[in-house]
Write a protein that holds these residues in place. Structure first.
Motif, PDB file in Angstrom:
ATOM      1  N   ARG A 149       1.381   7.009   0.196  1.00 42.24           N
ATOM      2  CA  ARG A 149       0.391   5.948   0.168  1.00 42.24           C
ATOM      3  C   ARG A 149      -0.045   5.707  -1.275  1.00 42.24           C
ATOM      4  N   GLU A 150      -0.118   4.464  -1.650  1.00 40.52           N
ATOM      5  CA  GLU A 150      -0.573   4.153  -3.004  1.00 40.52           C
ATOM      6  C   GLU A 150      -2.079   4.414  -3.080  1.00 40.52           C
ATOM      7  N   VAL A 151      -2.485   5.150  -4.070  1.00 43.11           N
ATOM      8  CA  VAL A 151      -3.911   5.421  -4.246  1.00 43.11           C
ATOM      9  C   VAL A 151      -4.338   5.029  -5.650  1.00 43.11           C
TER      10      VAL A 151
ATOM     11  N   LEU B 250      -8.349   6.317  -1.596  1.00 45.16           N
ATOM     12  CA  LEU B 250      -7.628   5.513  -0.614  1.00 45.16           C
ATOM     13  C   LEU B 250      -8.655   4.635   0.078  1.00 45.16           C
ATOM     14  N   TYR B 251      -8.450   3.320   0.006  1.00 44.66           N
ATOM     15  CA  TYR B 251      -9.402   2.383   0.605  1.00 44.66           C
ATOM     16  C   TYR B 251      -8.858   1.908   1.944  1.00 44.66           C
TER      17      TYR B 251
ATOM     18  N   PHE C 254       0.959  11.821   1.222  1.00 43.52           N
ATOM     19  CA  PHE C 254       2.344  11.942   1.680  1.00 43.52           C
ATOM     20  C   PHE C 254       2.572  11.225   3.013  1.00 43.52           C
ATOM     21  N   ILE C 255       3.623  10.428   3.105  1.00 45.66           N
ATOM     22  CA  ILE C 255       4.008   9.795   4.379  1.00 45.66           C
ATOM     23  C   ILE C 255       5.275  10.453   4.898  1.00 45.66           C
ATOM     24  N   ARG C 256       6.389  10.292   4.181  1.00 48.42           N
ATOM     25  CA  ARG C 256       7.619  10.975   4.583  1.00 48.42           C
ATOM     26  C   ARG C 256       8.619  11.006   3.437  1.00 48.42           C
TER      27      ARG C 256
ATOM     28  N   GLY D 220       0.801  -1.227   0.000  1.00 45.79           N
ATOM     29  CA  GLY D 220       0.000   0.000   0.000  1.00 45.79           C
ATOM     30  C   GLY D 220       0.829   1.269   0.000  1.00 45.79           C
ATOM     31  N   THR D 221       2.157   1.130  -0.139  1.00 49.61           N
ATOM     32  CA  THR D 221       2.999   2.328  -0.232  1.00 49.61           C
ATOM     33  C   THR D 221       3.763   2.303  -1.544  1.00 49.61           C
ATOM     34  N   ILE D 222       4.091   3.482  -2.017  1.00 54.48           N
ATOM     35  CA  ILE D 222       4.978   3.577  -3.174  1.00 54.48           C
ATOM     36  C   ILE D 222       6.008   4.678  -2.923  1.00 54.48           C
ATOM     37  N   VAL D 223       7.115   4.562  -3.665  1.00 55.46           N
ATOM     38  CA  VAL D 223       8.169   5.564  -3.587  1.00 55.46           C
ATOM     39  C   VAL D 223       8.097   6.402  -4.856  1.00 55.46           C
ATOM     40  N   GLN D 224       8.003   7.706  -4.665  1.00 54.33           N
ATOM     41  CA  GLN D 224       8.037   8.631  -5.801  1.00 54.33           C
ATOM     42  C   GLN D 224       9.462   9.152  -5.920  1.00 54.33           C
TER      43      GLN D 224
END
Ligand code: ADP
Ligand code: MG
Length: 254
Positions: free
Chosen positions: A82-84, A183-184, A70-72, A22-26
């Motif tokens: 967060r992946e949306v 976001l689910y 945004f997380i960090r 459920g997370t991704i890196v940009q």
């Protein structure tokens, strides 16, 4: 070192699978494009600066209760989000006539609009991101009437906050583009602000001189592009003394 899965490479960023589900890196690149990819170039250090600026603005927006992906920030060029499920709309908020609005309606660039105007474009490079109405959005199922209400309300709150924030550092927020995603969480769905907010996606003019401090400098070959991005970061108070460390150095992407 393990190799990360690359999910998508866009015009300005690369998305990698994040460390947790459920997370991704940009990853923010220095690549710059304009006029739907017809013009290509690089703006040295842009990725570093946009990563910082977007982090800062998303965090400030979160403080006033705007939900964001945004997380960090992870490092100079990467942030964890967060992946949306991206809603395929580019949501544009305008305060002053510029760009396509100035052209389409024959209004001189720089004319204040009677009120802030929200526009929707269908996010599809192959079609040149055509402008769409709420009718198209609901008819084609890109978003429900309730989603559109939520998106409009969020976009206007983002605008009100950012107009004030930028004015405080001597910058006029002429217009900007944002994206939203779904976001689910268990059986709930929330619409959150996603993608980025940076001088790539905003028109920012110096409040005193009206000098452009955004991607229009690249679009229109005005020069001093890097300097303009750095000046925005400097005024936001987020440039390290001596400038961002790896701005000119090589960047390692796995
Ligand atoms: P593009 O060329 O499509 O604009 P970018 O280079 O801007 O691509 O890379 C970012 C891509 O990731 C965009 O397509 C954007 O819609 C998508 N995106 C942004 N935030 C998220 C997120 N939190 N989850 C999934 N996709 C995202
Ligand atoms: Mg983009």
């Amino acid at each position: 070192m393990t190799r990360r899965r690359r999910l998508y490479e866009g015009k300005a960023k690369i998305l990698f699978e994040g460390p947790e589900p459920g997370t991704i890196v940009q990853y923010f690149k220095d690549d710059a494009t304009a006029f739907n990819n017809q013009k290509k170039g690089t703006i040295t250090g842009k990725g570093v600066i946009n990563n910082r600026i977007s982090e800062y603005l998303m965090m400030r927006l979160a403080e006033i209760g705007i939900p964001t992906h945004f997380i960090r920030r992870l490092n100079m060029r990467e942030q964890l989000v967060r992946e949306v499920e991206i809603i395929p709309l580019e949501v544009v908020v305008r305060n002053v006539a510029a760009g396509s609005l100035a052209t389409r309606f024959g209004i001189a660039e720089g004319t204040a609009l009677p009120r802030s105007v929200v526009e929707f474009y269908y996010k599809n490079d192959g079609l040149n991101d055509p402008m769409v109405s709420e009718e198209h959005i609901t008819a084609f199922g890109w978003a429900s009437p309730q989603d559109i209400d939520d998106i409009m309300a969020l976009a206007l709150r983002v605008n009100d906050f950012l107009v004030g924030l930028f004015l405080g550092i001597g910058i006029k927020l002429i217009d900007f583009k944002i994206e939203f995603g779904r976001l689910y969480e268990e059986d709930m769905m929330r619409i959150v602000l996603a993608d980025e907010i940076s001088p790539d996606s905003c028109r920012l003019w110096d409040a005193k001189t009206n000098e452009k401090m955004d991607k229009d400098r690249f679009r229109r070959d005005m020069g001093k592009v890097e300097e303009a991005y750095q000046e925005v970061a400097r005024r936001l108070g987020i440039l390290l003394e001596g400038g961002p460390g790896d701005v000119r150095g090589p960047t390692a992407v796995q």
